[in-house]
Design an enzyme around this catalytic site. Structure first.
Site, PDB file in Angstrom:
ATOM      1  N   GLY A   1       2.585   5.965  -2.723  1.00 53.30           N
ATOM      2  CA  GLY A   1       3.930   6.618  -3.240  1.00 53.30           C
ATOM      3  C   GLY A   1       3.844   7.251  -5.032  1.00 53.30           C
ATOM      4  O   GLY A   1       4.050   8.038  -5.519  1.00 53.30           O
TER       5      GLY A   1
ATOM      6  N   VAL B   1       1.185  -0.714   0.466  1.00 50.99           N
ATOM      7  CA  VAL B   1      -0.107  -0.097  -0.030  1.00 50.99           C
ATOM      8  C   VAL B   1       1.019   1.098   0.253  1.00 50.99           C
ATOM      9  O   VAL B   1       0.603   1.932  -0.797  1.00 50.99           O
ATOM     10  CB  VAL B   1      -1.051  -0.128   0.911  1.00 50.99           C
ATOM     11  CG1 VAL B   1      -1.475   1.837   1.388  1.00 50.99           C
ATOM     12  CG2 VAL B   1      -1.577  -1.111   1.118  1.00 50.99           C
ATOM     13  N   ASP B   2       2.088   1.597   1.214  1.00 40.98           N
ATOM     14  CA  ASP B   2       2.601   2.306   0.506  1.00 40.98           C
ATOM     15  C   ASP B   2       3.513   2.636  -0.752  1.00 40.98           C
ATOM     16  O   ASP B   2       3.727   3.866  -1.199  1.00 40.98           O
ATOM     17  CB  ASP B   2       4.411   1.802   1.625  1.00 40.98           C
ATOM     18  CG  ASP B   2       3.903   3.072   3.412  1.00 40.98           C
ATOM     19  OD1 ASP B   2       2.954   3.573   3.314  1.00 40.98           O
ATOM     20  OD2 ASP B   2       4.107   1.584   4.461  1.00 40.98           O
ATOM     21  N   VAL B   3       3.450   1.123  -1.277  1.00 41.48           N
ATOM     22  CA  VAL B   3       4.438   1.352  -2.924  1.00 41.48           C
ATOM     23  C   VAL B   3       2.995   2.021  -3.272  1.00 41.48           C
ATOM     24  O   VAL B   3       3.933   2.741  -4.742  1.00 41.48           O
ATOM     25  CB  VAL B   3       4.585  -0.333  -3.017  1.00 41.48           C
ATOM     26  CG1 VAL B   3       4.997  -0.095  -4.530  1.00 41.48           C
ATOM     27  CG2 VAL B   3       6.022  -0.684  -2.403  1.00 41.48           C
TER      28      VAL B   3
END
Length: 384
Positions: A176, A171-173
């Site tokens: 980003g 989810v962070d990726v």
């Protein structure tokens, strides 16, 4: 690139990015922008980016987590409670084309580094805010929380097992990537109108978007998807199957591929069985089809099946470990590793290729405060 005025040859050459982010979503975004030629200044607090301390594993004393998402940047350590450091931070935001921040909502207001304060002085700046759950939530923006709250964990794992997170902070990726896309779209608007704007992305919205057909099933038809392990909810066979010496992933996405699969596996009856003729039939009849496929695949090892099926136009792949995955990428001519800076620090190559302006890796991931004097020159502050 020792001169602040020296530009890289990339498509984002000349774009200055003030990176007030840490951990993963923001730094991943800004590294991709740096690969494409943007001048990225990474601002860290006195304690440094948390990922500097996330080890093992490490490389030359630095955490590989940090190294994997911070090449191509200049680094300066600033304590916003120190007037001189805060003045430098503000000068950077006022000079930047793009400001990226992932502080808690309201966390930068008292320092005059929030969107309204920056926009008042630098109206051309694109300001990208990355939060966990939107501007009105103080819930910390941790990836695993987003995986839980978005429903991602509810559809990941075996049906009889517990909900499972993905093996990477996906989810962070994705967030980003959305931050980078938003920044570039806003830059396009700025270049056309002269006006910057506030771009907001958050982990939860990014996760819901990235769940595509799963979240879409609920949004469109009110269907709440469940865990299916490695099976696909709408396509079959589509996942790993045992062979004589390991598992092979099949990705049979249409009826023609299924016919070819049956021909290679020498199961002609399955190819003409009315229960399996169409994809929808196979999806609903997977309990009857699976043992037929398992029995047929058991007579050869996965490597032999891969060669035979690939030659017949049936998508398939073995399940590789990371080292084998890199070897496969090299065998396919993808050259997955890039080396950054004079130190030639290895990392994963930028995923996008350009025919005229390829990514470049002139700077290794920086040590804390490595570029204070360089940043001061960039901002027009002579260094004694």
């Amino acid at each position: 690139m020792t001169d602040p005025e020296e530009r890289s040859p990339g498509p984002l050459a000349g774009v200055v990015v003030a990176d007030f982010s840490r951990v993963l979503a923001g730094p991943y975004c800004t590294m991709l922008l740096a690969d494409l030629g943007a001048t990225v200044v990474k601002v860290e607090g006195p304690a440094g980016d948390e990922t500097r301390h996330w080890m093992p594993p490490s490389h030359d004393g630095e955490a590989t987590y940090y190294l994997s998402i911070n090449r191509g940047k200049r680094a300066i350590t600033l304590d916003f409670d120190v007037p001189g450091d805060l003045a430098l931070a503000r000068s950077l935001a006022h000079r930047a084309d793009v400001v990226i921040a992932n502080f808690k909502p309201g966390g930068l207001d008292r320092f005059g580094l929030d969107f309204d304060s920056v926009h008042a002085v630098n109206p051309r700046a694109v300001y990208v805010s990355i939060t966990g759950f939107g501007a009105d939530s103080a819930l910390p923006g941790y990836d695993v929380l987003a995986q839980a709250l978005s429903g991602l964990m509810s559809v990941t794992g075996a049906p009889e097992g517990e909900p499972t997170k993905a093996g990477v902070a996906i989810v962070d990726v994705v967030t980003g990537l959305h931050a980078g896309l938003g920044a570039l779209a806003a830059l396009r608007h700025r270049d056309a109108t002269g006006e910057g704007q506030h771009v907001e992305v958050n982990l939860l919205s990014s996760a819901l978007s990235a769940l595509v057909n799963q979240s879409g099933a609920y949004a469109i038809a009110g269907v709440v998807p469940e865990r299916l392990g490695n099976d696909h909810p709408s396509v079959y066979p589509y996942g790993p199957f045992p062979t004589a010496d390991g598992e092979l992933v099949l990705a049979v996405g249409n009826d023609g591929q299924f016919q070819r699969l049956c021909r290679v596996l020498q199961i002609p009856d399955a190819a003409t069985d009315p229960r399996f003729l169409r994809n929808a039939d196979r999806s609903t009849g997977r309990a009857e089809l699976r043992p037929v496929l398992v029995q047929a695949l058991a007579v050869r090892p996965a490597t032999e099946w891969e060669a035979l099926l690939t030659a017949a136009g049936v998508p398939c792949a073995p399940i590789l470990t990371m080292d084998a995955a890199f070897d496969r990428a090299r065998a396919l001519g993808l050259d997955p590793v890039a080396h950054a800076g004079d130190a030639q620090v290895p990392g994963v190559r930028h995923p996008i290729s350009f025919s005229a302006t390829p990514p470049a890796y002139p700077l290794a991931p920086p040590w804390p405060d490595a570029d204070r004097e360089w940043v001061r020159r960039l901002l027009g502050d002579p260094v004694p």
